[in-house]
Write an enzyme that holds these catalytic residues in place. Structure first.
Site, short mmCIF file in Angstrom:
data_model
loop_
_atom_site.label_atom_id
_atom_site.label_comp_id
_atom_site.label_asym_id
_atom_site.label_seq_id
_atom_site.Cartn_x
_atom_site.Cartn_y
_atom_site.Cartn_z
N GLU A 98 22.81 -74.46 3.23
CA GLU A 98 22.56 -75.91 3.30
C GLU A 98 21.54 -76.33 2.24
OE1 GLU A 98 23.58 -77.09 7.82
OE2 GLU A 98 21.65 -76.14 7.56
N CYS A 111 15.75 -80.05 -1.49
CA CYS A 111 15.28 -78.87 -0.76
C CYS A 111 16.36 -77.80 -0.89
CB CYS A 111 15.03 -79.27 0.69
SG CYS A 111 14.46 -77.91 1.70
N CYS A 118 17.68 -65.92 7.07
CA CYS A 118 16.36 -65.40 6.74
C CYS A 118 16.07 -64.22 7.65
CB CYS A 118 15.28 -66.47 6.92
SG CYS A 118 13.63 -65.93 6.42
N CYS A 122 10.53 -66.16 12.14
CA CYS A 122 9.40 -66.96 12.65
C CYS A 122 9.90 -67.65 13.92
CB CYS A 122 8.95 -67.98 11.61
SG CYS A 122 8.40 -67.20 10.08
N CYS A 125 11.48 -71.27 14.01
CA CYS A 125 12.41 -71.66 12.93
C CYS A 125 13.86 -71.30 13.27
CB CYS A 125 11.98 -70.97 11.64
SG CYS A 125 13.11 -71.25 10.28
N CYS A 346 12.78 -79.89 8.46
CA CYS A 346 12.21 -78.56 8.25
C CYS A 346 12.54 -77.65 9.41
CB CYS A 346 10.69 -78.63 8.20
SG CYS A 346 10.03 -79.53 6.85
N1 SAH Z 1 10.81 -69.43 4.23
C1 SAH Z 1 9.92 -70.29 3.56
C2 SAH Z 1 10.52 -71.63 3.18
C3 SAH Z 1 11.42 -72.35 4.16
S1 SAH Z 1 10.79 -73.13 5.58
C4 SAH Z 1 8.69 -70.52 4.38
O1 SAH Z 1 8.68 -70.14 5.55
O2 SAH Z 1 7.73 -71.04 3.83
C5 SAH Z 1 9.99 -74.66 5.12
C6 SAH Z 1 8.83 -75.02 6.08
O3 SAH Z 1 9.32 -75.47 7.37
C7 SAH Z 1 7.96 -73.81 6.38
O4 SAH Z 1 6.60 -74.16 6.34
C8 SAH Z 1 8.37 -73.45 7.78
O5 SAH Z 1 7.41 -72.70 8.43
C9 SAH Z 1 8.59 -74.81 8.40
N2 SAH Z 1 9.39 -74.79 9.63
C10 SAH Z 1 10.23 -73.84 10.07
N3 SAH Z 1 10.77 -74.20 11.26
C11 SAH Z 1 10.25 -75.40 11.58
C12 SAH Z 1 10.46 -76.31 12.66
N4 SAH Z 1 11.29 -76.03 13.63
N5 SAH Z 1 9.78 -77.47 12.65
C13 SAH Z 1 8.95 -77.78 11.62
N6 SAH Z 1 8.74 -76.98 10.57
C14 SAH Z 1 9.37 -75.80 10.54
FE1 SF4 Z 2 12.30 -67.57 7.26
FE2 SF4 Z 2 12.12 -69.76 8.74
FE3 SF4 Z 2 10.09 -68.03 8.68
FE4 SF4 Z 2 10.64 -69.52 6.51
S1 SF4 Z 2 9.96 -70.28 8.51
S2 SF4 Z 2 10.17 -67.31 6.57
S3 SF4 Z 2 12.89 -69.63 6.65
S4 SF4 Z 2 12.16 -67.63 9.49
#
Ligand code: SAH
Ligand code: SF4
Length: 365
Positions: A98, A111, A118, A122, A125, A346
């Protein structure tokens, strides 16, 4: 067209030259041919070698036997009520990624994804719950921008550049796909092509410490760190890569990042999770943790997804948190949630049709 054709997207200008040379299409003296092709691809957005009219008809025919410029397919296009667009892109092997476009008054941000899914899991996410993961090629990363430009009619004839900024904040951990993301970023920044200076490119990482400094030395784009917690215990739990690269090492890498050393700000991203990381004490710890680093703190309201285990902090708690950070001298904008109605915000990107239950994944952590 045959499968043997090489896609020109993703090669550097010099690689195009060397490749034309090795296929006996040009001589050593014709470096300008690579320049012409480059200009067609990255300045005009041309996808047909036959239409690269600054090159003789005969040579175009020869070149097209060896090379192609292909865009991936758009499987779905969604437009949010706030103007955000999300494209679901089908790659050559059938995998889906996406890409999101966020228009704002003074800029337009694309973006971009760096991986299918991934590996990092986390907890907050959605992308981290996707089972299938692979790195994107340089061509697949760049094509997201080229395709978005096509879709927005954003090639040089348009009056105003619609995509002015790139953020590597889509699916995936960009520093786990270091070489391809680096090549793509450098090609995006090329002054004879896409002309997006590294000031307009932001790499977001969950904190892959050794590669942060490599990136600083080799690309030095803007940097965003997904911090989300101010102590190792909590960060180990919600951003598990912290077990490998704890906060002390991460903060040191930020202090040493070349842009930061030149007094340019690093962005710290902090997702607001109700009752988890949003206390006043957390805000105070955050300020202490990053003391001395030129920084901006982006507070991201948690965006929910199906079966997500968290809730977003209350607006008044976010305000209190933000005030403390602000009073300590840091800009702390609350990121406006964009495209939530199309699951484009995000952390909401997930392309796999295979739904993996969070509880199952958790067991593997
Ligand atoms: N993997 C990279 C980039 C992609 S995520 C990273 O983790 O930095 C882009 C941002 O969105 C990151 O700061 C991530 O932690 C945040 N993010 C992930 N899941 C989210 C959610 N459910 N709500 C808000 N932000 C989120
Ligand atoms: Fe991967 Fe989501 Fe963690 Fe970014 S926030 S490192 S995309 S699992």
């Amino acid at each position: 067209m045959t499968d043997k054709q090489t896609d020109l997207v993703g090669l550097t200008q010099d690689e195009i030259f060397q490749s034309l040379l090795s296929n006996n299409l040009i001589t050593e003296k014709e470096k300008f041919r690579a320049k012409q092709i480059w200009h067609w691809i990255y300045h005009h957005g041309e996808t047909s070698v036959h239409k690269m009219t600054t090159i003789s008809n005969e040579l175009r025919k020869e070149i097209s036997k060896f090379y192609k410029v292909e865009r991936p397919l758009i499987k779905e296009h969604q437009l949010s009520k706030d103007g955000t667009r999300k494209w679901l892109i089908k790659l050559e092997d059938g995998n889906l990624i996406e890409t999101v476009f966020i228009p704002e008054e003074s800029r337009g941000t694309l973006c971009v994804s760096s991986q299918v899914g991934c590996t990092l899991n986390c907890k907050f996410c959605f992308t981290g719950t996707q089972k299938l993961v692979r790195n994107l090629s340089t061509q697949e990363i760049l094509s997201q921008l080229l395709l978005a430009r096509d879709q927005l009619s954003d090639w040089p004839n348009s009056n105003q550049r619609k995509i002015s900024n790139i953020v590597f904040m889509g699916m995936g951990e960009p520093l786990y796909n270091y070489d391809n993301v680096k090549r793509a970023a450098l090609i995006m920044g090329d002054k004879e092509g896409l002309k997006l200076s590294t000031k307009r490119i932001t790499l977001s990482t969950s904190g892959i410490v050794p590669q942060i400094l490599d990136w600083g030395n080799e690309v030095d784009s803007r940097l965003a760190i997904s911090l989300h917690a101010t102590n190792d215990n909590l960060r180990n739990d919600i951003v598990p890569i912290n077990k490998k690269y704890p906060l002390k090492d991460l903060i040191k890498a930020c202090q040493d990042y070349p842009r930061a050393k030149n007094s340019k700000r690093i962005t710290f991203e902090y997702v607001m999770l109700k009752g988890v990381n949003d206390s006043i004490a957390d805000a105070k710890k955050l300020v202490k943790l990053i003391a001395g680093i030129p920084a901006k703190i982006n507070l991201i309201p948690f965006n929910p997804w199906p079966e997500s285990p968290y809730e977003c902090s209350n607006p008044d708690q976010i305000k209190k948190f933000s005030d403390i950070v602000n009073n300590a001298g840091y800009a702390s904008p609350v990121r406006k949630t964009r495209g939530q109605d199309i699951m484009a915000a995000c952390g909401q990107l997930k392309s796999s049709s295979v739904k993996v239950r969070k509880s199952i994944l958790r067991k593997g952590l």
